[in-house]
Design a protein around this motif. Structure first.
Motif, PDB file in Angstrom:
ATOM      1  N   TRP A   1      58.034 113.609   2.958  1.00  0.00           N
ATOM      2  CA  TRP A   1      58.696 114.266   2.081  1.00  0.00           C
ATOM      3  C   TRP A   1      57.505 113.292   1.180  1.00  0.00           C
ATOM      4  CZ3 TRP A   1      62.795 112.898   4.926  1.00  0.00           C
ATOM      5  CH2 TRP A   1      63.597 114.120   5.262  1.00  0.00           C
ATOM      6  N   TYR A   2      56.789 114.226   0.403  1.00  0.00           N
ATOM      7  CA  TYR A   2      55.237 113.608  -0.713  1.00  0.00           C
ATOM      8  C   TYR A   2      55.679 113.268  -1.729  1.00  0.00           C
ATOM      9  CZ  TYR A   2      52.838 113.318   3.285  1.00  0.00           C
ATOM     10  OH  TYR A   2      51.838 113.607   4.498  1.00  0.00           O
ATOM     11  N   ASP A   3      55.548 112.624  -2.731  1.00  0.00           N
ATOM     12  CA  ASP A   3      55.774 112.331  -4.301  1.00  0.00           C
ATOM     13  C   ASP A   3      54.885 113.667  -5.309  1.00  0.00           C
ATOM     14  OD1 ASP A   3      55.298 111.262  -7.079  1.00  0.00           O
ATOM     15  OD2 ASP A   3      56.161 110.067  -6.869  1.00  0.00           O
ATOM     16  N   SER A   4      55.634 114.168  -6.273  1.00  0.00           N
ATOM     17  CA  SER A   4      54.604 115.020  -7.034  1.00  0.00           C
ATOM     18  C   SER A   4      53.907 114.496  -7.913  1.00  0.00           C
ATOM     19  CB  SER A   4      56.083 114.838  -7.819  1.00  0.00           C
ATOM     20  OG  SER A   4      56.351 114.084  -9.373  1.00  0.00           O
ATOM     21  N   ALA A   5      53.202 113.017  -7.409  1.00  0.00           N
ATOM     22  CA  ALA A   5      51.644 112.722  -7.645  1.00  0.00           C
ATOM     23  C   ALA A   5      50.537 113.396  -6.508  1.00  0.00           C
ATOM     24  CB  ALA A   5      51.447 111.377  -8.038  1.00  0.00           C
ATOM     25  N   ILE A   6      51.207 113.484  -5.140  1.00  0.00           N
ATOM     26  CA  ILE A   6      50.249 114.014  -4.467  1.00  0.00           C
ATOM     27  C   ILE A   6      50.865 115.606  -4.259  1.00  0.00           C
ATOM     28  CG2 ILE A   6      50.410 114.268  -1.869  1.00  0.00           C
ATOM     29  CD1 ILE A   6      51.035 111.334  -1.822  1.00  0.00           C
ATOM     30  N   THR A   7      51.764 116.136  -4.244  1.00  0.00           N
ATOM     31  CA  THR A   7      52.538 117.788  -4.401  1.00  0.00           C
ATOM     32  C   THR A   7      51.309 118.822  -5.800  1.00  0.00           C
ATOM     33  OG1 THR A   7      54.141 117.514  -5.126  1.00  0.00           O
ATOM     34  CG2 THR A   7      53.876 117.173  -2.537  1.00  0.00           C
ATOM     35  N   ASN A   8      52.103 117.653  -6.456  1.00  0.00           N
ATOM     36  CA  ASN A   8      50.936 118.877  -7.775  1.00  0.00           C
ATOM     37  C   ASN A   8      48.945 119.121  -7.525  1.00  0.00           C
ATOM     38  OD1 ASN A   8      53.091 119.080  -8.727  1.00  0.00           O
ATOM     39  ND2 ASN A   8      53.282 117.080 -10.084  1.00  0.00           N
TER      40      ASN A   8
END
Length: 254
Positions: free
Chosen positions: A227-234
């Motif tokens: 599961w990836y952090d929002s800093a990556i998925t954004n």
């Protein structure tokens, strides 16, 4: 929330890990020593838009000893040990990166290259449990970033089958995230916009299945779900919030 869940699990499991006992017999059985050879294959589901998966061949020539381990490009040396604690020097490849041909989303972007990481790992093993901490740096200067990771796992045996579930949290600094997921102002295209990557905290659950019953060798299958952090998925390059990877390894001793 993911960090809180991980912390609670580690606290719960640690009451067993730090109970009286020694390094477990089951873990000894799945980590025999000697020179080995074999092959492996990794299939990584990518989270980038239009980039479905990455296939990684893994030829294996290696050695596993008391203090020194080589498995293809993965190298580890136990520089210091005390009781069940071990401090190791580690080198590992980083199978990340892309070029324009991999997806439409990378049009007009500079290539992001494969790299090698090196650093330190501290582990504690007892009663088939293993707790590890590591800090790895990009030594080829691709991203100039680093990753810090905490992991906890346990090996179970059922006849000739060995199961090892594990849970880990990894911190990636802003240099790493910006290199692999950021977009510079001069790299934008009709599908993207400028994006500056920030540090991220990812969570991974893994399950390993190993057995010595095939062809006189040792077979291992590892499935990771991250599961990836929002800093990556954004990032405008990314379309998924999680991914799965599978590794198949077969090795024999000389």
């Amino acid at each position: 929330m993911k960090c809180l869940v991980f912390f609670l699990i580690v606290v719960l499991l640690s009451t067993t890990v730090f109970a009286d006992g020694t390094r477990g017999d089951v873990r000894e059985r799945i980590e025999p020593k000697g020179f080995l050879y074999g092959l492996g294959l990794g299939i990584n589901q990518e989270i980038y838009s239009g980039y479905d998966y990455r296939v990684i061949p893994l030829p294996i020539i290696g050695y596993r000893g008391d203090n020194f381990r080589v498995l293809g490009p993965f190298v580890s040396y136990d520089a210091f040990s005390f009781s069940e604690f071990e401090l190791a020097l580690q080198v590992a490849p980083r199978f990340q990166g892309f070029d324009e041909s991999d997806s439409f989303i990378f049009e007009n972007m500079q290539e992001r290259k494969f790299s090698m990481d090196a650093g330190l790992g501290l582990s504690y093993e007892k009663k088939d449990w293993k707790v590890g901490l590591s800090s790895m740096f990009d030594v080829l200067g691709r991203s100039n970033g680093y990753e810090a990771k905490a992991n906890i796992s346990r090996v179970f045996r059922k006849g000739p089958l060995f199961f090892e579930p594990s849970l880990s949290v990894s911190y990636l600094d802003s240099d790493h995230v910006d290199y692999y997921y950021g977009v510079k102002a001069n790299e934008t295209n009709e599908f993207t916009s400028k994006y500056l990557g920030k540090s991220a905290l990812n969570t991974t659950f893994s399950l390993s299945l190993a057995t010595p019953i095939f062809l006189g060798g040792f077979t291992r299958i590892v499935v990771d779900y991250t599961w990836y952090d929002s800093a990556i998925t954004n990032s405008p390059l990314v379309e998924d919030e999680s991914n799965m990877s599978v590794r198949f390894l077969f090795s024999k001793f000389f």
